[in-house]
Design a protein around this motif. Structure first.
Motif, mmCIF file in Angstrom:
data_model
loop_
_atom_site.group_PDB
_atom_site.id
_atom_site.type_symbol
_atom_site.label_atom_id
_atom_site.label_comp_id
_atom_site.label_asym_id
_atom_site.label_seq_id
_atom_site.Cartn_x
_atom_site.Cartn_y
_atom_site.Cartn_z
ATOM 1 N N SER A 64 -3.034 6.004 -4.537
ATOM 2 C CA SER A 64 -4.187 6.868 -4.337
ATOM 3 C C SER A 64 -3.887 8.262 -4.844
ATOM 4 O O SER A 64 -2.733 8.701 -4.829
ATOM 5 N N ASP A 92 0.871 -1.173 0.000
ATOM 6 C CA ASP A 92 0.000 0.000 0.000
ATOM 7 C C ASP A 92 0.914 1.230 0.000
ATOM 8 O O ASP A 92 1.652 1.453 0.960
ATOM 9 N N SER A 109 -5.472 10.606 -3.318
ATOM 10 C CA SER A 109 -5.913 11.344 -2.128
ATOM 11 C C SER A 109 -4.849 12.285 -1.584
ATOM 12 O O SER A 109 -5.105 13.454 -1.335
ATOM 13 N N TYR A 156 1.591 7.185 -0.018
ATOM 14 C CA TYR A 156 2.408 8.348 0.376
ATOM 15 C C TYR A 156 3.713 8.461 -0.409
ATOM 16 O O TYR A 156 4.603 9.209 0.009
HETATM 17 C C1 LIG Z 1 -1.838 3.671 4.524
HETATM 18 C C2 LIG Z 1 -3.094 4.138 3.909
HETATM 19 N N1 LIG Z 1 -3.653 3.418 2.930
HETATM 20 C C3 LIG Z 1 -4.783 3.812 2.342
HETATM 21 C C4 LIG Z 1 -5.429 4.961 2.713
HETATM 22 C C5 LIG Z 1 -6.722 5.336 2.047
HETATM 23 O O1 LIG Z 1 -6.549 6.128 0.937
HETATM 24 P P1 LIG Z 1 -7.772 6.542 0.045
HETATM 25 O O2 LIG Z 1 -8.162 7.916 0.447
HETATM 26 O O3 LIG Z 1 -7.272 6.462 -1.354
HETATM 27 O O4 LIG Z 1 -8.880 5.565 0.287
HETATM 28 C C6 LIG Z 1 -4.907 5.742 3.729
HETATM 29 C C7 LIG Z 1 -5.595 6.955 4.171
HETATM 30 O O5 LIG Z 1 -5.283 7.597 5.129
HETATM 31 C C8 LIG Z 1 -3.702 5.320 4.341
HETATM 32 O O6 LIG Z 1 -3.127 6.028 5.326
#
Ligand SMILES: Cc1ncc(COP(=O)(O)O)c(C=O)c1O
Length: 394
Positions: free
Chosen positions: A235, A204, A237, A207
């Motif tokens: 992501s 994952d 995000s 970041y």
């Molecule tokens: C490690 C990690 N993975 C996934 C996500 C989720 O990301 P998304 O907004 O794309 O769902 C976060 C969100 O804080 C995260 O910290």
């Protein structure tokens, strides 16, 4: 009416409790300053919003989207990975857009975990790895992330009887909540370990674009053989401040991607198409915003780390991610420390134990706090330390 055990036995999501407490305080007219959730305070860049608005006006985007998304979006993801990490993926078989990484991570459990299977998950860790596993009828095995090991899991210490039942290894670097990073040596070792033990790896990496001091995180997919056994969640995000639009992606092993596609096409109806066009704009348009955001976060990081160390919380400057992982003073648990700060000075930090047993003794502070509030929050923390000095000996 009976609620199914899998939900009844589940605690509310970590931030639900914290958000409720903040709302209660605010309803009483109290000021609350939050270093809690990692949700960028800087708006989505204007060119991305512009594209979203245009696309929203087009009636062809008002209908059900395809569950594997627009081919142009899959192409844009593949090109972004090629540009950023020098890895090529087939947009048709090795790329799948998601309704945010969280959605894909949760659904991954249904693809790779049968009842009774074990998933190896980091502790402390993003809670969805273990919760998804449990919802799929599996069992999480918690791999401690401790400072001595630079917050990397000690894969060789996982017992054989656990490995016999394990099917999946979760990794996450740059890491939430510890802010730790991993290099290609570690990822190469993880791939070998997975191959030797018949595991799939889900990495994952939301970041990878949030990094400081010129540091450039690597992608797990750059490791030798990663594509044979693994996938990487990503992501928009955090890279493009798009948490509210819910858009992410997963790339890598085509069999694993196909399994996720099957789960998703049966369970959701894809990503709103206007948001897909915004994502294409984000991935293919000007990238200056990433560096600009990182300059802001780096400045905040330095201010926060400085104050924390001055008030007796040991904190190192993370090279990447949105988080500072700070060791709390003796005499507190992470929950009692967070509660004290909230009750006494209206400052919210996230208790480390919320991320797992090995998060005890730490709190997490997010860099996604507007500058004015940051200043106020830091001033409150400094003042708190002075009032506390006699009791804690700080
Ligand atoms: C490690 C990690 N993975 C996934 C996500 C989720 O990301 P998304 O907004 O794309 O769902 C976060 C969100 O804080 C995260 O910290």
């Amino acid at each position: 009416m009976r609620i199914a055990k899998r939900i009844k036995n589940l605690s509310p999501y970590l931030f639900v409790g914290i958000t409720k407490k903040i709302a209660e305080k605010k309803a009483k007219g109290e000021e609350v300053i939050s270093f809690g959730i990692g949700d960028p305070d800087i708006p989505t860049p204007p060119h991305i919003i512009e594209r979203l608005c245009q696309a929203a006006h087009d009636p062809s985007n008002h209908r059900y989207p395809e569950s594997d998304s627009l081919p142009q979006l899959r192409q844009a993801v593949a090109e972004w990975y090629e540009r950023r990490f020098g890895i090529s993926f087939s947009p048709d078989t090795e790329v799948l857009p998601l309704i945010g990484a969280k959605e894909g991570i949760a659904h991954a459990a249904f693809c790779f975990i049968d009842p009774g299977d074990i998933a190896l998950v980091p502790d402390p860790g993003y809670p969805v790895y273990s919760v998804g596993t449990m919802l799929a009828g599996g069992e999480p095995y918690y791999m401690p992330l401790i400072k001595k090991n630079n917050f990397l899991p000690d894969l060789d210490s996982i017992p054989t009887h656990v490995l016999k039942r394990a099917n999946l290894l979760w990794l996450n670097y740059p890491n939430n909540p510890t802010g730790a990073v991993a290099d290609l040596n570690f990822f190469n070792k993880a791939v070998k370990f997975a191959q030797q033990n018949g595991l799939a790896i889900c990495h994952d990496g939301p970041y990878t674009e949030v990094a400081y001091d010129g540091y450039q995180p690597v992608s797990f997919m750059q490791a030798d053989g990663a594509r044979e056994i693994g996938i990487e969640f990503h992501s928009l995000s955090k890279s493009y401040n798009m948490t509210g639009w819910r858009i992410g992606m997963v790339v890598g092993n085509p069999i694993m991607i196909d399994a996720l596609k099957t789960a998703k096409s049966n369970l959701d109806s894809g990503i709103p198409q206007a948001i897909q066009y915004a994502a294409i704009e984000a991935l293919t348009g000007p990238q200056d915003c990433i560096q600009e955001h990182n300059i802001t976060y780096q400045r905040r990081r330095d201010l926060i780390v400085n104050v924390l160390n001055n008030i007796g919380l040991e904190a190192e400057s993370p090279k990447a991610s949105l988080y500072i992982w700070a060791k709390i003073p003796e005499g507190y648990t992470s929950a009692s420390f967070s509660n004290s700060l909230l009750e006494e000075i209206g400052v919210v930090v996230t208790p480390g134990a919320g991320y797992g047993k090995n998060g005890e003794g730490y709190v997490r502070l997010s860099l996604t706090i507007p500058d004015k509030e940051l200043e106020k929050g830091l001033a409150k923390l400094a003042k708190w330390r002075n009032t506390r000095r006699p009791k804690t000996g700080l």
